[in-house]
Design an enzyme around this catalytic site. Structure first.
Site, short mmCIF file in Angstrom:
data_model
loop_
_atom_site.label_atom_id
_atom_site.label_comp_id
_atom_site.label_asym_id
_atom_site.label_seq_id
_atom_site.Cartn_x
_atom_site.Cartn_y
_atom_site.Cartn_z
N SER B 41 0.82 -1.22 0.00
CA SER B 41 0.00 0.00 0.00
C SER B 41 0.85 1.27 0.00
CB SER B 41 -0.93 0.02 1.21
OG SER B 41 -0.17 0.12 2.40
N LYS B 68 -5.47 3.23 3.18
CA LYS B 68 -4.25 3.26 2.36
C LYS B 68 -4.34 2.24 1.23
CE LYS B 68 -0.69 4.60 5.76
NZ LYS B 68 0.54 4.10 6.42
N LEU B 95 0.07 -9.09 9.26
CA LEU B 95 0.95 -10.19 8.85
C LEU B 95 1.76 -10.78 9.99
CD1 LEU B 95 1.99 -8.45 5.58
CD2 LEU B 95 0.96 -10.72 5.66
N TYR B 199 17.00 -4.24 14.04
CA TYR B 199 16.71 -4.45 12.62
C TYR B 199 17.67 -5.46 11.99
CZ TYR B 199 15.87 -2.70 7.77
OH TYR B 199 15.57 -2.55 6.44
N LYS B 203 16.80 -8.94 9.55
CA LYS B 203 17.16 -8.98 8.14
C LYS B 203 18.15 -10.11 7.85
CE LYS B 203 14.66 -5.63 6.42
NZ LYS B 203 13.67 -5.82 5.35
#
Lengths: 413, 351
Positions: B41, B68, B95, B199, B203
């Site tokens: 979105s 959105k 999700l 983060y 990843k």
């Protein structure tokens, strides 16, 4: 030598055919000794000339290879000798307090015992009290100075975010108000499986057991270690750095099919170690700033074993896909005691990334990338590993594909 | 000697350029195929959706906020090359919940006339920078949930659907139509940076998952060729994207929270516009690339971190060689920058 052969030959009754053939005007009838000698000399010279370029080329190549190998050996030996002669113990644990998670069995227990033998106070953390009690007895009997050294166990579920702060608080209290000097994360198990064959629960369970357990411990530990203190206190820690240690796996260097719940957690652990290795540099630098800063320098270490013959290993083998066993067939699983010994030696040598077998070193070498290299061997293995992996990587892909084609969908995973 | 080396390098570059032209660029067919894009979105997800719509795909975007999603779907529909034939839908899901993925896939399959989606692109995620010790445990968990678990759940449900055995006839109909599962990781998976502590590991976990699946789907792809046994319908291809900074709506938030040291460490990386990035990504997918990078810096980083991952094309070998040399200087330099920063600023100001 030519002269001896010449003389011998000259005395032979019949000169060899090949020598006569090489002479321009072979005489008829009886051949004189002097002729024989001259002919042989010419033949030998011709042979030498013919062989010379090939010989010198071959000897050049061999010479080069030998030089490269010799240089490699020379550098590593010189380094090893220098290291040995100038060795400082970068991991002195005598009279210091070490927390070992997963310390009731396997690698954690072996590490705890060997550090007790080096004079450390030991706290082991795991879940099952009976295992912890038995383990603590073994550790206590290994103590170098049983009268002075202290031992205790704590039973906690490390997957809960409340555990680590509680553990650190309890250990600090037990340790006369001082936080532990070394936190050694060994807790974990392995549940191998293909990704699509695994349940979501197993995927999450591995991340909790392997990654979150040590992440929470690291987080709680750093809160204690980063409390700012005055310059006086800092000085007392000048030769006593604190150590935070993670036990990852070679699969963090290269994930392998069939370890799908395990690979990402170990890779996340490696990434955390690399992040902290940079971030603690900031804190260590801050100790040199006029303002109050952390008491001690902090050192990060991460261990990357291959297979370990611990109590969990049999379970692991039962679940392991056949393809995965095939892919890792070159790896010899290690006994926890031997592995612990190697790890402690590497810690004492001040290594950041610790591997304990040739395969481990080579995999470290090819995956090292932006991680900190300590010592020349890390550079040599980077170079060696980077070449070897160019063959290994496509080979693994091809083995996986062939496996699927031979076995069919039902049996392949 | 120097001349020889120089000529070899020029020849290699020329060779690579030629190879680039000769490589097939048809390895990502999307015409009349159905693409699911999570995080579709806004930002990169939205750009990919628009550009794939312009290439003839049916698009399903998945995110949380309905307003959105509606707005985004309008612009995606407007970009369609054949608006009469192409179909568009949005789905609103969180999700991070393990139940979402299977529900999304069954809804899409139903909407798609009983046929599973052909392509799943995971773009959902945002970045909350900070030093590890300064983060809360909640932030650490939140990043793992948003970045890693969101795409791991999607991948899990997708692969379970795609590896259902079918007969040889159905397999034949998919022979030149591979299915694609795509992850959006980050260059930080190649080398973590101080100040991205929540983060980086998420990843890195994503990269490890992509590398694992890249081997495991080889097994599934092999089983399709088993002479008698039923196997998966289509060949499956894995791709992982490793961008640097992206100028998305989330980027400004990220910049507010980012430690000053982190800004300094990444000063050589120029953040990219989502549409430029999307264009490069699609070109790389069409060239069949497994690890996708989109700038000189990210190419070099991929090169030094490549290790045991699959190399596709000579360019990957080139970056591998170049990156491996460059990193020998970068790695110690970063450590030294961090230390100097701490010494200059002191504990309070450093983070």
């Amino acid at each position: 030598m030519a002269m001896d052969k010449l003389t011998i030959w000259a005395c032979q009754r019949k000169p060899q055919k090949k020598v006569l053939d090489s002479v321009e005007d072979p005489p008829h009838g009886e051949i004189s000794v002097s002729f024989r000698r001259d002919s042989y000399r010419k033949y030998a010279t011709k042979l030498d000339e013919a062989r010379a370029p090939a010989l010198s080329q071959a000897s050049h190549t061999i010479g080069m290879l030998l030089t490269i190998i010799a240089t490699f050996v020379a550098i590593s030996s010189a380094y090893a000798i220098m290291n040995f002669l100038t060795r400082t113990n970068h991991f002195n644990v005598a009279n210091r307090t070490v927390v070992v998670t997963g310390g009731s069995q396997g690698l954690g227990l072996a590490v705890a015992r060997q550090l007790a033998a080096k004079g450390a106070n030991i706290v082991i953390v795991a879940q099952t009290v009976s295992k912890l009690e038995e383990a603590l007895n073994t550790i206590r009997s290994a103590a170098a100075n049983p009268a002075i050294q202290k031992f205790t166990y704590l039973s906690f579920d490390l997957r809960s975010s409340d555990s680590a702060p509680a553990i650190l608080a309890k250990v600090t209290e037990w340790n006369n108000g001082e936080p532990p000097d070394v936190v050694f994360n060994c807790a974990g198990n392995c549940i191998p499986s293909f990704f699509a064959s695994s349940s979501v629960e197993t995927l999450r369970a591995q991340m909790d057991t392997l990654y979150w357990s040590c992440t929470y411990m690291a987080h709680a530990t750093l809160q204690h270690w980063l409390k700012p203190v005055g310059k006086g206190v800092q000085k007392s820690y000048d030769a006593k750095p604190r150590h935070l240690i993670f036990t990852s796996s070679v699969v963090a260097f290269m994930p392998i099919a069939g370890y799908a719940p395990y690979n990402p957690a170990k890779a996340a652990m490696r990434s955390l170690a690399d992040t902290l290795n940079q971030e603690v540099q900031v804190y260590n630098g801050a100790r040199k700033n006029p303002q109050p800063g952390p008491a001690a320098e902090i050192k990060i270490h991460a261990i990357y074993p291959t297979g370990i013959l611990s109590p969990g290993f049999e379970n692991e083998e039962k679940l392991k896909p056949a393809l995965t066993k095939k892919l890792e067939e070159d790896d010899q699983p290690q006994q926890p005691d031997e592995l612990a010994g190697t790890i402690i030696a590497e810690l004492e040598a001040g290594k950041y990334i610790i591997t304990a077998s040739l395969i481990g070193h080579i995999m470290k070498g090819w995956a090292m990338g932006g991680s900190q290299r300590v010592g020349i061997m890390d550079y040599l293995y980077t170079w060696l590993g980077s070449i070897i992996v160019l063959f290994i990587a496509p080979d693994f892909m091809s083995k996986c594909w062939k496996w699927g084609r031979e076995k069919g969908l039902q049996r392949a995973s | 000697m120097l001349l020889v080396v120089f000529s070899a390098v020029i020849a290699a570059i020329a060779g690579l350029a030629v190879m680039g032209f000769l490589t097939s660029r048809k390895q990502f067919e999307v015409v009349e195929r159905t693409v699911i894009i999570t995080g579709g979105s806004q930002g990169l997800g939205l750009e990919l959706a628009k550009q794939l719509s312009a290439k003839g795909a049916n698009i399903v975007i998945v995110a949380q906020t309905v307003s959105k999603l509606e707005h985004a779907l309008e612009s995606i529909r407007n970009a369609a090359v054949r608006p009469a034939a192409q179909r568009f839908m949005y789905l609103s899901y969180d999700l991070r919940s393990p139940d979402s993925a299977s529900s999304i896939l069954s809804k899409v399959t139903q909407w798609n006339d009983g046929i599973p989606a052909d392509i799943v692109i995971n773009c959902a995620g945002h970045c909350i920078p900070g030093f590890f010790a300064s983060c809360t445990a909640e932030t650490l968990r939140d990043q793992m949930d948003t970045l890693y678990w969101s795409c791991a759940y999607m991948a899990h449900s997708t692969l379970q659907q795609w590896t259902k055995p079918v007969d040889k006839q159905t397999q034949k109909s998919y022979d030149n139509k591979p299915r694609h599962l795509i992850f959006t990781s980050s260059v930080l998976a190649f080398m973590p940076l101080a100040g991205y502590a929540a983060y980086n590991p998420a990843k890195a976990a994503m990269r490890a998952l992509a590398d694992t699946l890249n081997q495991e789907v080889q097994v599934y792809n092999g089983t399709r060729l088993h002479p008698t046994e039923a196997g998966p319908a289509a060949e499956i291809k894995i791709h992982a994207i490793y961008p640097g900074g992206i100028k998305t709506p989330g980027f400004e938030n990220e910049m507010k929270l980012k430690p000053a040291l982190t800004n300094k460490l990444e000063e050589d990386d120029k953040p990219q516009q989502p549409d430029d990035l999307a264009r490069i990504i699609i070109a790389e997918l069409e060239a069949g690339r497994y690890m996708i990078t989109s700038s000189f810096v990210s190419n070099v980083m991929k090169g030094w971190a490549m290790g045991g991952s699959q190399r596709t094309g000579l360019a990957d070998y080139f970056w591998n060689g170049l990156g491996s040399l460059i990193v020998l200087f970068i790695a110690p330099d970063f450590m030294s920058k961090c230390r100097k920063w701490g010494k200059q600023k002191g504990l309070q100001a450093a983070i």
